[in-house]
Design a protein around this motif. Structure first.
Motif, PDB file in Angstrom:
ATOM      1  N   SER A  57       0.824  -1.196   0.000  1.00  0.00           N
ATOM      2  CA  SER A  57       0.000   0.000   0.000  1.00  0.00           C
ATOM      3  C   SER A  57       0.867   1.258   0.000  1.00  0.00           C
ATOM      4  O   SER A  57       0.552   2.254  -0.669  1.00  0.00           O
ATOM      5  N   MET A  58       1.988   1.203   0.714  1.00  0.00           N
ATOM      6  CA  MET A  58       2.877   2.364   0.757  1.00  0.00           C
ATOM      7  C   MET A  58       3.521   2.618  -0.598  1.00  0.00           C
ATOM      8  O   MET A  58       3.739   3.781  -0.982  1.00  0.00           O
ATOM      9  N   GLY A 193       5.067  -8.607  -0.169  1.00  0.00           N
ATOM     10  CA  GLY A 193       3.930  -7.803  -0.596  1.00  0.00           C
ATOM     11  C   GLY A 193       3.932  -7.479  -2.069  1.00  0.00           C
ATOM     12  O   GLY A 193       2.879  -7.275  -2.680  1.00  0.00           O
ATOM     13  N   LEU A 194       5.127  -7.429  -2.665  1.00  0.00           N
ATOM     14  CA  LEU A 194       5.238  -7.117  -4.089  1.00  0.00           C
ATOM     15  C   LEU A 194       5.383  -8.359  -4.947  1.00  0.00           C
ATOM     16  O   LEU A 194       5.500  -8.262  -6.167  1.00  0.00           O
ATOM     17  N   GLY A 195       5.375  -9.531  -4.331  1.00  0.00           N
ATOM     18  CA  GLY A 195       5.519 -10.777  -5.069  1.00  0.00           C
ATOM     19  C   GLY A 195       4.218 -11.555  -5.122  1.00  0.00           C
ATOM     20  O   GLY A 195       3.228 -11.086  -5.695  1.00  0.00           O
ATOM     21  N   GLY A 221     -12.738  -3.681  -7.749  1.00  0.00           N
ATOM     22  CA  GLY A 221     -13.021  -4.472  -6.559  1.00  0.00           C
ATOM     23  C   GLY A 221     -12.599  -3.795  -5.265  1.00  0.00           C
ATOM     24  O   GLY A 221     -12.065  -2.676  -5.250  1.00  0.00           O
ATOM     25  N   PRO A 222     -12.775  -4.499  -4.138  1.00  0.00           N
ATOM     26  CA  PRO A 222     -12.558  -3.907  -2.802  1.00  0.00           C
ATOM     27  C   PRO A 222     -11.109  -3.587  -2.470  1.00  0.00           C
ATOM     28  O   PRO A 222     -10.856  -2.767  -1.581  1.00  0.00           O
ATOM     29  N   LEU A 223     -10.148  -4.231  -3.134  1.00  0.00           N
ATOM     30  CA  LEU A 223      -8.744  -3.954  -2.810  1.00  0.00           C
ATOM     31  C   LEU A 223      -8.327  -2.543  -3.175  1.00  0.00           C
ATOM     32  O   LEU A 223      -7.252  -2.089  -2.772  1.00  0.00           O
ATOM     33  N   ASN A 224      -9.166  -1.835  -3.921  1.00  0.00           N
ATOM     34  CA  ASN A 224      -8.879  -0.420  -4.169  1.00  0.00           C
ATOM     35  C   ASN A 224      -8.820   0.376  -2.871  1.00  0.00           C
ATOM     36  O   ASN A 224      -8.162   1.423  -2.812  1.00  0.00           O
ATOM     37  N   LEU A 225      -9.494  -0.111  -1.838  1.00  0.00           N
ATOM     38  CA  LEU A 225      -9.466   0.585  -0.551  1.00  0.00           C
ATOM     39  C   LEU A 225      -8.073   0.586   0.067  1.00  0.00           C
ATOM     40  O   LEU A 225      -7.739   1.481   0.854  1.00  0.00           O
ATOM     41  N   LEU A 226      -7.246  -0.405  -0.299  1.00  0.00           N
ATOM     42  CA  LEU A 226      -5.883  -0.497   0.233  1.00  0.00           C
ATOM     43  C   LEU A 226      -4.846   0.080  -0.718  1.00  0.00           C
ATOM     44  O   LEU A 226      -3.673   0.194  -0.342  1.00  0.00           O
ATOM     45  N   THR A 227      -5.270   0.447  -1.920  1.00  0.00           N
ATOM     46  CA  THR A 227      -4.290   0.768  -2.963  1.00  0.00           C
ATOM     47  C   THR A 227      -4.513   2.138  -3.600  1.00  0.00           C
ATOM     48  O   THR A 227      -4.069   2.376  -4.711  1.00  0.00           O
ATOM     49  N   PHE A 228      -5.198   3.007  -2.899  1.00  0.00           N
ATOM     50  CA  PHE A 228      -5.407   4.377  -3.387  1.00  0.00           C
ATOM     51  C   PHE A 228      -6.044   4.385  -4.773  1.00  0.00           C
ATOM     52  O   PHE A 228      -5.705   5.202  -5.633  1.00  0.00           O
TER      53      PHE A 228
END
Length: 297
Positions: A57-58, A193-195, A221-228
């Motif tokens: 996420s960062m 996290g990047l793999g 989808g919902p992972l947009n909440l963690l990925t800006f």
């Protein structure tokens, strides 16, 4: 823009990004402290379950900052310094170099020898079986780090040296304060996290041609909440100066342009399909020969 001029109102900084990044850095600092006395199995567990999510996420917060979304275009250097700060809990210097290469990706999408998001010929040739494609996904952090040096190496800048020195100082301080387990948690979280990670599906979802003729895809989808909202990728490439927070509004305002485009609903399925579909490989990218003058950062 001619049809929807109201979109211009979204072209402004997202000051909430500043506070979100500060809280993420504090969360990771807290985690570094909490894991220092755990058994190694729990250090590994939390590095994958928690640290990997924060780290990935960062990197996408740094992506936002590279577009000057934190402080605006009028304070470009503020964004560069803030990117170096956001980089600290990742363990490896990344922010300044990413900014330089990512701008090329937007200006020259798919440009042969310029856009380092395009896999090398070796990657396309070697990682062509299901097992090898799986290994390629696991090793994505390595390839993203080494690819620029192979495709389009650039002279090192003063800011990149500052980024490196700041990161080394931070890493040494964490080791001195809390020891090797905290350093391992930090670095393992970034690599994991990047793999092979659900969020990493966005690397492949964004530009791999699962459908011929479509080189950029969005995910809603919902992972947009963690990925800006990096999943709103067609919208992002159309309006790279609009912060991720506002990209859903772009889609809503100009729905007639986006709703009919091919899209994803699961990054995990993207990873599965990439490995299992024998017609898809690292070669499944649009590559174009650039003409005229090329200007790079």
């Amino acid at each position: 823009l001619a049809k929807h001029p109201e979109i211009k109102a979204l072209m402004k900084p997202d000051y909430n990004l500043i506070w979100v990044v500060v809280l993420m850095v504090l969360a990771q600092l807290t985690a570094f402290y909490l894991v220092k006395d755990l058994d190694w199995k729990w250090v590994v567990f939390w590095a994958y379950v928690f640290g990997s999510c924060i780290s990935h996420s960062m990197t996408l917060a740094i992506h936002e900052i590279s577009h000057n979304s934190a402080f605006g275009n009028s304070k470009a250097m503020w964004n560069r310094w803030f990117g170096i700060f956001a980089n600290l809990p990742l363990g490896l210097p990344y922010s300044i170099s990413f900014k330089r290469y990512h701008m090329d990706h937007h200006r020259y999408l798919g440009g042969d020898g310029i856009d380092v998001d395009i896999p090398t010929n070796f990657e396309g040739w070697f990682f062509c079986t299901r097992f090898r494609k799986f290994i390629w996904i696991v090793l994505q952090p390595f390839f993203y780090a080494i690819r620029p040096l192979c495709i389009n190496p650039k002279p090192i800048t003063r800011l990149e040296i500052i980024n490196l020195l700041a990161q080394l100082t931070f890493d040494v301080a964490i080791y001195y304060l809390w020891g090797g387990k905290s350093i391992f948690y930090m670095l393992a979280g970034s690599v994991l996290g990047l793999g092979l990670h659900p969020i990493s599906g966005h690397f492949i979802a964004e530009h791999y041609m699962f459908l011929k003729g479509h080189e950029t895809y969005s995910y809603y989808g919902p992972l947009n909440l963690l990925t800006f909202n990096v999943g709103y990728h067609n919208e992002h490439h159309d309006f790279p100066n609009i912060p991720g927070k506002s990209l859903p509004l772009v889609k809503k305002i100009a729905a007639e342009y986006y709703d009919s485009l091919p899209q994803y609903n699961s990054w995990i399925k993207v990873l599965y399909d990439f490995v299992m579909d024998d017609t898809i490989s690292p070669y499944s990218r649009m590559k174009r020969q650039l003409k005229g003058e090329v200007k790079q950062d």
